[in-house]
Structure formats: C-alpha cells, structure tokens
Scaffold this active site. Structure first.
Site, mmCIF file in Angstrom:
data_model
loop_
_atom_site.group_PDB
_atom_site.id
_atom_site.type_symbol
_atom_site.label_atom_id
_atom_site.label_comp_id
_atom_site.label_asym_id
_atom_site.label_seq_id
_atom_site.Cartn_x
_atom_site.Cartn_y
_atom_site.Cartn_z
ATOM 1 N N LYS A 89 0.811 -1.223 0.000
ATOM 2 C CA LYS A 89 0.000 0.000 0.000
ATOM 3 C C LYS A 89 0.841 1.267 0.000
ATOM 4 C CE LYS A 89 -4.126 -2.011 0.309
ATOM 5 N NZ LYS A 89 -5.192 -1.828 -0.700
ATOM 6 N N GLU A 111 -9.708 5.833 3.294
ATOM 7 C CA GLU A 111 -10.521 4.733 3.808
ATOM 8 C C GLU A 111 -9.585 3.556 4.033
ATOM 9 O OE1 GLU A 111 -9.949 5.119 0.602
ATOM 10 O OE2 GLU A 111 -9.289 3.071 0.221
ATOM 11 N N SER A 377 1.683 -9.741 -0.934
ATOM 12 C CA SER A 377 1.289 -8.331 -0.773
ATOM 13 C C SER A 377 1.502 -7.776 0.621
ATOM 14 C CB SER A 377 -0.166 -8.160 -1.195
ATOM 15 O OG SER A 377 -1.006 -9.004 -0.446
HETATM 16 C C1 LIG Z 1 -1.733 -7.153 2.552
HETATM 17 C C2 LIG Z 1 -2.876 -6.779 1.654
HETATM 18 N N1 LIG Z 1 -3.008 -7.419 0.478
HETATM 19 C C3 LIG Z 1 -4.021 -7.138 -0.368
HETATM 20 C C4 LIG Z 1 -4.982 -6.190 -0.034
HETATM 21 C C5 LIG Z 1 -6.101 -5.954 -1.002
HETATM 22 O O1 LIG Z 1 -6.043 -4.720 -1.636
HETATM 23 P P1 LIG Z 1 -5.680 -4.567 -3.145
HETATM 24 O O2 LIG Z 1 -6.596 -5.467 -3.912
HETATM 25 O O3 LIG Z 1 -5.935 -3.127 -3.453
HETATM 26 O O4 LIG Z 1 -4.255 -4.931 -3.330
HETATM 27 C C6 LIG Z 1 -4.883 -5.503 1.185
HETATM 28 C C7 LIG Z 1 -5.883 -4.500 1.548
HETATM 29 O O5 LIG Z 1 -5.942 -3.970 2.592
HETATM 30 C C8 LIG Z 1 -3.799 -5.809 2.052
HETATM 31 O O6 LIG Z 1 -3.649 -5.187 3.221
#
Ligand SMILES: Cc1ncc(COP(=O)(O)O)c(C=O)c1O
Length: 393
Positions: A89, A111, A377
């Site tokens: 993020k 948000e 992620s």
């Molecule tokens: C670690 C992590 N992966 C994935 C996501 C999903 O978001 P996005 O689809 O925008 O990557 C989030 C959302 O809070 C997250 O914290």
C-alpha cells in the site's frame, strides 16, 4: 496498450467517473494534472528516492524452494511484505502524498479495510507533517486492532464507519462524504485501483513499480524477463494491478486473480465479485459489483478485511470480461490453510489477504518448469489474532 485506461478512464466497458456534482472540481483538478505531475522529473526523483530510502525498495524477488518442491513448480515470491509498513500500500501513498503536496492540499483523508492502507497513509502524512483522518468500518476496527493502534501512534485520527456491513465499503462512503464537505483543502488518498477516474489509473501506475522490478529481477535470476504466470489476490485490485502492469500486453504471461469466496461462492457470505457481480456503479466507477436484482449493493463477507469489498477495480473487470485474466475464488478455510503452509514451509507469515493468492495451488496445476510469481502483498502481523483463534494456537 490494450489494457490501459483511455482518456475518460475506461478499460473497455468499465471505469469512468460517476460522481456527485459537488466532487466534480476535485476530481477534475486531479484528472487534468495527475499525468503531468507524475511525469515531472523532480516528482519522479523524489518518488524514486523515497521508494528506495524510506520504503526499502526494490523489494526482493525470492525463490521459495520448499514451496516450489511441495507444488512441483517454480515459485517466486515478490516480497511486498518487506516494505516499510508491511504491505504494498505504501507505494501508492508515497505517490499520492507527493501529488497532494503539488496541488497545495493540507488535509488528507483515506478509507481502510485491513488497516494497511490507513497505516501507509498515516505514515506518509507523519513524514510530510500533514493532518490525516482515516475512515474504517467498526468491524474492521475490531479485527485489525494492531493497525488501529499504529495509525493513532502515527498521529492520525481514526473515524469509525457504523453503517451497512461496517467494513470497507462503508468506510469508503464516509470518506467520500467528507471530501464533498471539504473540497478545497483536502485530498482523498484512495487505497486501491478503484474509484472515479483518474484513481484506478493513478494507483495502478504507482503500484506498477512491482512488475517493473519483477522484470529485471527475473532476468537476473532466470535469464528471462517474463514469468509464465503472475498471481495476486484481489480486494479492489491494487497489488494485482501493479503485479500485472508490465505483463498485460505480453501474451506469454498468464494473469491469475484470486478473490475471496468467504464461506463459499454461493453461501451468501462471500466477496467473489467476478463470479457473483453484475455491471453497476460503486464509488465512482462502472465495474462488476455484487448487487441484488434491483441494484442494491450486496453486503460482502471475507475473513480478510482487505478483500471484504463488493466490487473490484475496472481494470480487473475488463481482464475478466475479455478473458485476459483467469479468476479463482478461495474460501476462508483454504486461505487460512495456505497461510499456515507458507509460515511453516518458508518461515514467512503472510497477511490473510495474501494467503488467498497462496491458495491458488488447490485450483490450478502448474507445470514443473513453469515460473510462477506470486505477489506477497503483506505480512501477517496484523492478523495474528485471527490466525490464533482459527487454528487454536
Ligand atoms: C496485505 C494486503 N493485500 C491485499 C490487499 C487488497 O487490496 P488490493 O486489492 O488493493 O491490493 C490488502 C488491503 O488492505 C492488504 O492489506
């Protein structure tokens, strides 16, 4: 490029900017300036410097040997969990805070679902000395308590969203309401590849550093830039958009998206938007959306706060509709098991959002010589209590 937004922010049939009149000046200001700002050499220099020295990029591309052996294929993990603040993020919030500064804004709203975007926003606001207000669903405030504490420690105000399912969708509604009431001094940092144009494109471009790095890292390790597959979980779709970006027009790279099936796609408690969604409008864009036959948004459900959203970004709707992306839905149970598996095979505890991507091996069989890059992620610190309760650790 076939999968870029056009001037009006459409990816095929999806995207655009469906906004109340009161928001028009803000969104228009952003739309007419964002590309020029992002292309300024001084902007690029500051953005890249912060990604390097503050975020810790490039994030490693790690060959997961034991995971590869278990699933009889070659798995690389793109370690966004090692970024400062623990997820992808922050790539986007660094970019957007610099845009906000160029536009002369001195108040930031955001948000958050899992709290990762809230933490990343609170972090860059502390870094720049700018006021920060984060809207978060009441349920998410409970299930992501460590991140709420982090945001407060960083000086942000966390305002609970108490309507609807008290999760991400409701927090987004509150943030939009705030922006309508504070149009002049406030920039809204949206945390995913969603919202009215130019947000999906802007967020995707900031996150595209992920696939930019994968290309040269894979070249170093395997002698070729393109993997056979890139895999990512999808909430609104920002880590996925960044992971896919430089491979979208490369037909030899398979694009795999993993959504949250909650308690099962047809259980009534799910967030599997591509399977259950119909075209509609949410938070300013036309996209696939879980809704009743008369157009009311269906309350989503997932054990992971970051995937608990009834829509998906317009790029992803387009990838689904055109068949460019393969979409899978993973239940809470399968995601939790995959999270435990990664912890014990590789010594990496993933965020529960990420665990959904890691469960892909249940549904998709890869060849032994396939190179599969999975977007790791985020890290699982924020989710420890959920893992502990689930596995009775
Ligand atoms: C670690 C992590 N992966 C994935 C996501 C999903 O978001 P996005 O689809 O925008 O990557 C989030 C959302 O809070 C997250 O914290």
């Amino acid at each position: 490029m076939k999968y870029q937004a056009n001037e009006k922010g459409y990816y095929g049939d999806f995207g655009g900017a469906y906004i109340p009149e009161m928001l028009y000046p803000n969104v228009e200001e952003l739309r007419t300036t964002y590309l020029d700002i992002m292309n300024e050499p001084s902007f690029k220099e500051e953005f890249n410097q912060l990604l390097k020295d503050y975020v810790g990029r490039p994030s490693p591309l790690y060959y997961a040997k034991r995971l590869s052996e278990k699933h009889n294929t070659k798995v690389y993990l793109k370690r966004e969990d090692l970024n400062h603040t623990g997820a992808h993020k922050v790539n986007n919030t660094i970019g957007q805070i610099l845009v906000a500064k160029k536009l002369g804004k001195n108040r930031i709203i955001a948000e958050t679902g899992a709290g990762q975007h809230g933490v990343a926003t609170a972090t860059v606001c502390a870094l720049m000395g700018i006021e920060c207000i984060v809207y978060m669903g009441e349920i998410d405030i409970k299930r992501q308590a460590p991140n709420v504490a982090r945001m407060k420690m960083l000086g942000a105000e966390v305002r609970p969203a108490k309507s609807g399912s008290k999760t991400l969708k409701d927090a987004t509604n509150e943030a939009i309401r705030d922006w309508i009431n504070n149009p002049v001094d406030t920039h809204y940092i949206i945390g995913s590849a969603i919202g009215p144009h130019p947000y999906p494109d802007m967020v995707t471009r900031f996150q595209s550093i992920i696939s930019e790095e994968i290309k040269w890292q894979l070249k170093e390790k395997e002698g070729r830039e393109n993997p056979d597959y890139v895999v990512a979980c999808i909430g609104g779709g920002s880590n996925a958009a960044g992971t896919y970006y430089h491979f979208l027009d490369e037909p030899d790279v398979g694009i795999i998206a993993v959504e949250a099936a909650g308690k099962g796609v047809n259980s009534g408690e799910s967030a599997a938007t591509s399977q259950l969604g119909k075209e509609g409008i949410i938070h300013g864009c036309r996209t696939l959306l879980m809704q009743t036959p008369d157009g009311q948004i269906t309350e989503p459900y997932s054990i992971s706060a970051g995937l608990d959203y009834p829509g998906v970004g317009p790029l992803h709707s387009h990838l689904y509709k055109t068949g460019r992306g393969e979409f899978y839905s993973v239940t809470d149970d399968d995601a939790m098991t995959a999270g435990l598996e990664l912890s014990q095979l590789e010594g990496i505890i993933p965020a529960i959002e990420t665990s959904h991507a890691l469960a892909i091996f249940n549904d998709k069989k890869f060849k032994a010589d396939d190179i599969v890059v999975i977007s790791l992620s985020g890290r699982g610190d924020k989710d420890l209590n959920t893992y502990i309760d689930y596995f009775k650790l």
